[in-house]
Motif scaffolding. Sequence first.
Motif, PDB file in Angstrom:
ATOM      1  N   PHE A  34     -11.689 115.938 -24.192  1.00  0.00           N
ATOM      2  CA  PHE A  34     -11.458 115.205 -25.310  1.00  0.00           C
ATOM      3  C   PHE A  34     -12.727 115.028 -26.301  1.00  0.00           C
ATOM      4  CE2 PHE A  34      -8.244 113.466 -22.563  1.00  0.00           C
ATOM      5  CZ  PHE A  34      -7.204 113.372 -23.238  1.00  0.00           C
ATOM      6  N   SER A  35     -12.321 114.831 -27.619  1.00  0.00           N
ATOM      7  CA  SER A  35     -13.357 115.025 -28.558  1.00  0.00           C
ATOM      8  C   SER A  35     -14.017 113.525 -28.866  1.00  0.00           C
ATOM      9  CB  SER A  35     -12.623 115.635 -30.040  1.00  0.00           C
ATOM     10  OG  SER A  35     -11.533 114.620 -30.339  1.00  0.00           O
ATOM     11  N   ASN A  36     -13.212 112.893 -28.300  1.00  0.00           N
ATOM     12  CA  ASN A  36     -13.680 111.219 -28.236  1.00  0.00           C
ATOM     13  C   ASN A  36     -13.376 110.467 -26.833  1.00  0.00           C
ATOM     14  OD1 ASN A  36     -10.930 110.928 -28.505  1.00  0.00           O
ATOM     15  ND2 ASN A  36     -10.917 109.433 -30.134  1.00  0.00           N
ATOM     16  N   THR A  37     -13.587 109.213 -26.877  1.00  0.00           N
ATOM     17  CA  THR A  37     -13.426 108.373 -25.773  1.00  0.00           C
ATOM     18  C   THR A  37     -12.249 107.372 -26.113  1.00  0.00           C
ATOM     19  OG1 THR A  37     -15.052 106.724 -26.212  1.00  0.00           O
ATOM     20  CG2 THR A  37     -15.789 108.528 -24.837  1.00  0.00           C
ATOM     21  N   ALA A  38     -11.744 106.774 -24.883  1.00  0.00           N
ATOM     22  CA  ALA A  38     -10.513 106.074 -25.121  1.00  0.00           C
ATOM     23  C   ALA A  38     -10.871 104.789 -25.859  1.00  0.00           C
ATOM     24  CB  ALA A  38      -9.817 105.757 -23.855  1.00  0.00           C
ATOM     25  N   SER A  39     -12.121 104.501 -25.659  1.00  0.00           N
ATOM     26  CA  SER A  39     -12.737 103.112 -26.423  1.00  0.00           C
ATOM     27  C   SER A  39     -13.190 103.655 -27.763  1.00  0.00           C
ATOM     28  CB  SER A  39     -14.002 102.834 -25.666  1.00  0.00           C
ATOM     29  OG  SER A  39     -15.047 103.405 -25.774  1.00  0.00           O
ATOM     30  N   SER A  40     -13.102 104.749 -28.272  1.00  0.00           N
ATOM     31  CA  SER A  40     -13.326 105.078 -29.658  1.00  0.00           C
ATOM     32  C   SER A  40     -12.058 105.863 -30.081  1.00  0.00           C
ATOM     33  CB  SER A  40     -14.644 105.897 -29.759  1.00  0.00           C
ATOM     34  OG  SER A  40     -14.602 107.210 -29.152  1.00  0.00           O
ATOM     35  N   ALA A  41     -11.030 105.402 -29.670  1.00  0.00           N
ATOM     36  CA  ALA A  41      -9.576 106.183 -30.433  1.00  0.00           C
ATOM     37  C   ALA A  41      -9.482 105.777 -31.847  1.00  0.00           C
ATOM     38  CB  ALA A  41      -8.634 105.164 -29.516  1.00  0.00           C
ATOM     39  N   ILE A  42      -8.897 106.852 -32.352  1.00  0.00           N
ATOM     40  CA  ILE A  42      -8.558 107.203 -33.749  1.00  0.00           C
ATOM     41  C   ILE A  42      -7.337 106.444 -34.182  1.00  0.00           C
ATOM     42  CG2 ILE A  42      -8.352 108.746 -35.600  1.00  0.00           C
ATOM     43  CD1 ILE A  42     -10.209 110.415 -33.782  1.00  0.00           C
ATOM     44  N   GLY A  43      -7.216 105.606 -35.132  1.00  0.00           N
ATOM     45  CA  GLY A  43      -5.939 105.435 -35.676  1.00  0.00           C
ATOM     46  C   GLY A  43      -6.197 104.440 -36.881  1.00  0.00           C
ATOM     47  N   ASP A  44      -5.005 103.900 -37.387  1.00  0.00           N
ATOM     48  CA  ASP A  44      -4.883 103.025 -38.555  1.00  0.00           C
ATOM     49  C   ASP A  44      -5.375 101.566 -38.273  1.00  0.00           C
ATOM     50  OD1 ASP A  44      -4.268 101.473 -40.690  1.00  0.00           O
ATOM     51  OD2 ASP A  44      -2.390 102.270 -40.788  1.00  0.00           O
ATOM     52  N   HIS A  45      -6.563 101.361 -38.584  1.00  0.00           N
ATOM     53  CA  HIS A  45      -7.090  99.894 -38.228  1.00  0.00           C
ATOM     54  C   HIS A  45      -6.499  98.806 -38.856  1.00  0.00           C
ATOM     55  CE1 HIS A  45     -10.290 101.796 -35.729  1.00  0.00           C
ATOM     56  NE2 HIS A  45     -10.470 102.759 -36.712  1.00  0.00           N
ATOM     57  N   SER A  46      -5.438  99.232 -39.545  1.00  0.00           N
ATOM     58  CA  SER A  46      -4.719  97.849 -40.285  1.00  0.00           C
ATOM     59  C   SER A  46      -3.518  97.383 -39.218  1.00  0.00           C
ATOM     60  CB  SER A  46      -4.166  98.289 -41.485  1.00  0.00           C
ATOM     61  OG  SER A  46      -3.299  99.290 -41.484  1.00  0.00           O
ATOM     62  N   ILE A  47      -3.330  98.474 -38.159  1.00  0.00           N
ATOM     63  CA  ILE A  47      -2.418  98.089 -37.298  1.00  0.00           C
ATOM     64  C   ILE A  47      -2.944  96.738 -36.284  1.00  0.00           C
ATOM     65  CG2 ILE A  47      -1.141  98.508 -35.142  1.00  0.00           C
ATOM     66  CD1 ILE A  47      -1.364 101.605 -36.393  1.00  0.00           C
ATOM     67  N   PRO A  48      -2.310  95.502 -36.399  1.00  0.00           N
ATOM     68  CA  PRO A  48      -2.733  94.452 -35.439  1.00  0.00           C
ATOM     69  C   PRO A  48      -2.910  95.020 -33.881  1.00  0.00           C
ATOM     70  CG  PRO A  48      -0.840  93.779 -36.936  1.00  0.00           C
ATOM     71  CD  PRO A  48      -1.093  95.447 -36.769  1.00  0.00           C
ATOM     72  N   GLN A  49      -4.144  94.392 -33.488  1.00  0.00           N
ATOM     73  CA  GLN A  49      -4.293  94.724 -32.128  1.00  0.00           C
ATOM     74  C   GLN A  49      -3.030  94.661 -31.025  1.00  0.00           C
ATOM     75  OE1 GLN A  49      -7.812  95.912 -31.424  1.00  0.00           O
ATOM     76  NE2 GLN A  49      -7.003  96.391 -29.446  1.00  0.00           N
ATOM     77  N   SER A  50      -2.411  93.689 -31.287  1.00  0.00           N
ATOM     78  CA  SER A  50      -1.205  93.373 -30.500  1.00  0.00           C
ATOM     79  C   SER A  50      -0.185  94.283 -30.472  1.00  0.00           C
ATOM     80  CB  SER A  50      -0.748  91.655 -30.789  1.00  0.00           C
ATOM     81  OG  SER A  50      -0.091  91.640 -31.947  1.00  0.00           O
ATOM     82  N   ARG A  51      -0.217  95.252 -31.607  1.00  0.00           N
ATOM     83  CA  ARG A  51       0.744  96.152 -31.632  1.00  0.00           C
ATOM     84  C   ARG A  51       0.478  97.769 -31.176  1.00  0.00           C
ATOM     85  NH1 ARG A  51       3.109  94.385 -37.135  1.00  0.00           N
ATOM     86  NH2 ARG A  51       2.875  96.611 -37.820  1.00  0.00           N
ATOM     87  N   ARG A  52      -0.839  97.505 -30.915  1.00  0.00           N
ATOM     88  CA  ARG A  52      -1.515  99.102 -30.730  1.00  0.00           C
ATOM     89  C   ARG A  52      -1.099  99.547 -29.555  1.00  0.00           C
ATOM     90  NH1 ARG A  52      -7.666  98.584 -33.218  1.00  0.00           N
ATOM     91  NH2 ARG A  52      -6.878  97.984 -35.337  1.00  0.00           N
ATOM     92  N   VAL A  53      -0.829 100.931 -29.333  1.00  0.00           N
ATOM     93  CA  VAL A  53      -0.541 101.456 -27.996  1.00  0.00           C
ATOM     94  C   VAL A  53      -1.397 102.688 -28.066  1.00  0.00           C
ATOM     95  CG1 VAL A  53       1.663 102.778 -28.722  1.00  0.00           C
ATOM     96  CG2 VAL A  53       1.013 102.193 -26.262  1.00  0.00           C
ATOM     97  N   TYR A  54      -2.349 103.063 -26.919  1.00  0.00           N
ATOM     98  CA  TYR A  54      -2.941 104.078 -26.961  1.00  0.00           C
ATOM     99  C   TYR A  54      -2.529 105.414 -26.084  1.00  0.00           C
ATOM    100  CZ  TYR A  54      -6.393 100.631 -28.785  1.00  0.00           C
ATOM    101  OH  TYR A  54      -6.821  99.965 -29.505  1.00  0.00           O
ATOM    102  N   PHE A  55      -2.874 106.486 -26.645  1.00  0.00           N
ATOM    103  CA  PHE A  55      -2.397 107.691 -26.011  1.00  0.00           C
ATOM    104  C   PHE A  55      -3.536 108.800 -26.126  1.00  0.00           C
ATOM    105  CE2 PHE A  55       1.659 106.023 -27.635  1.00  0.00           C
ATOM    106  CZ  PHE A  55       2.287 105.897 -26.412  1.00  0.00           C
ATOM    107  N   GLY A  56      -3.566 109.503 -25.064  1.00  0.00           N
ATOM    108  CA  GLY A  56      -4.493 110.784 -25.126  1.00  0.00           C
ATOM    109  C   GLY A  56      -3.186 111.900 -25.857  1.00  0.00           C
ATOM    110  N   VAL A  57      -3.737 112.713 -26.827  1.00  0.00           N
ATOM    111  CA  VAL A  57      -2.966 113.712 -27.574  1.00  0.00           C
ATOM    112  C   VAL A  57      -3.625 115.035 -27.410  1.00  0.00           C
ATOM    113  CG1 VAL A  57      -2.070 114.273 -29.602  1.00  0.00           C
ATOM    114  CG2 VAL A  57      -2.243 111.780 -29.025  1.00  0.00           C
ATOM    115  N   PHE A  58      -2.831 116.091 -26.877  1.00  0.00           N
ATOM    116  CA  PHE A  58      -3.104 117.303 -26.828  1.00  0.00           C
ATOM    117  C   PHE A  58      -2.482 118.072 -27.982  1.00  0.00           C
ATOM    118  CE2 PHE A  58      -4.400 116.229 -22.668  1.00  0.00           C
ATOM    119  CZ  PHE A  58      -5.644 116.911 -22.203  1.00  0.00           C
ATOM    120  N   PHE A  59      -3.096 119.123 -28.775  1.00  0.00           N
ATOM    121  CA  PHE A  59      -2.402 119.766 -29.677  1.00  0.00           C
ATOM    122  C   PHE A  59      -1.833 121.115 -29.145  1.00  0.00           C
ATOM    123  CE2 PHE A  59      -5.597 116.970 -31.534  1.00  0.00           C
ATOM    124  CZ  PHE A  59      -4.996 116.561 -32.586  1.00  0.00           C
TER     125      PHE A  59
END
Length: 134
Positions: A1-26
């Motif tokens: 991975f190019s980052n860690t799960a704790s440094s996941a990339i996404g839209d930071h305006s999404i409230p924490q309660s609605r965030r879901v995390y995935f590992g994404v392979f291209f």
Amino acid sequence: FSNTASSAIGDHSIPQSRRVYFGVFFPQDLDLRPVHMFFDREKDAQKILDGAFAHAGLEIKQGRMAGSPERLNLFTSDGDVLRLDLDIDAHLGGTLHPSSVLILEKGNRIADGRLETIKRAMEEQAAAASCAVM
């Protein structure tokens, strides 16, 4: 991975309660490292494709990567295709689980060898993460 799960990339305006995390392979032919990302569980799964390709700086036109005749699909690590028109939340608890691995690939199926390679990489990463230096 190019980052860690704790440094996941996404839209930071999404409230924490609605965030879901995935590992994404291209797609395999892009030679891009997988990335940990988060998405809004209340949005449709198409947002996963859109967000991953935007992060990679790649363009999608009508469900296809620019210059490719094959449609892009989103697969689980079991090789199942995800319906992109359903909310991510509709997949959770069934097809998907938080921290699932998702695979972007061209075409309607993913090669068994590709799935095995990804599973092996995930196992190696999990083993490396559980090792501690004494």
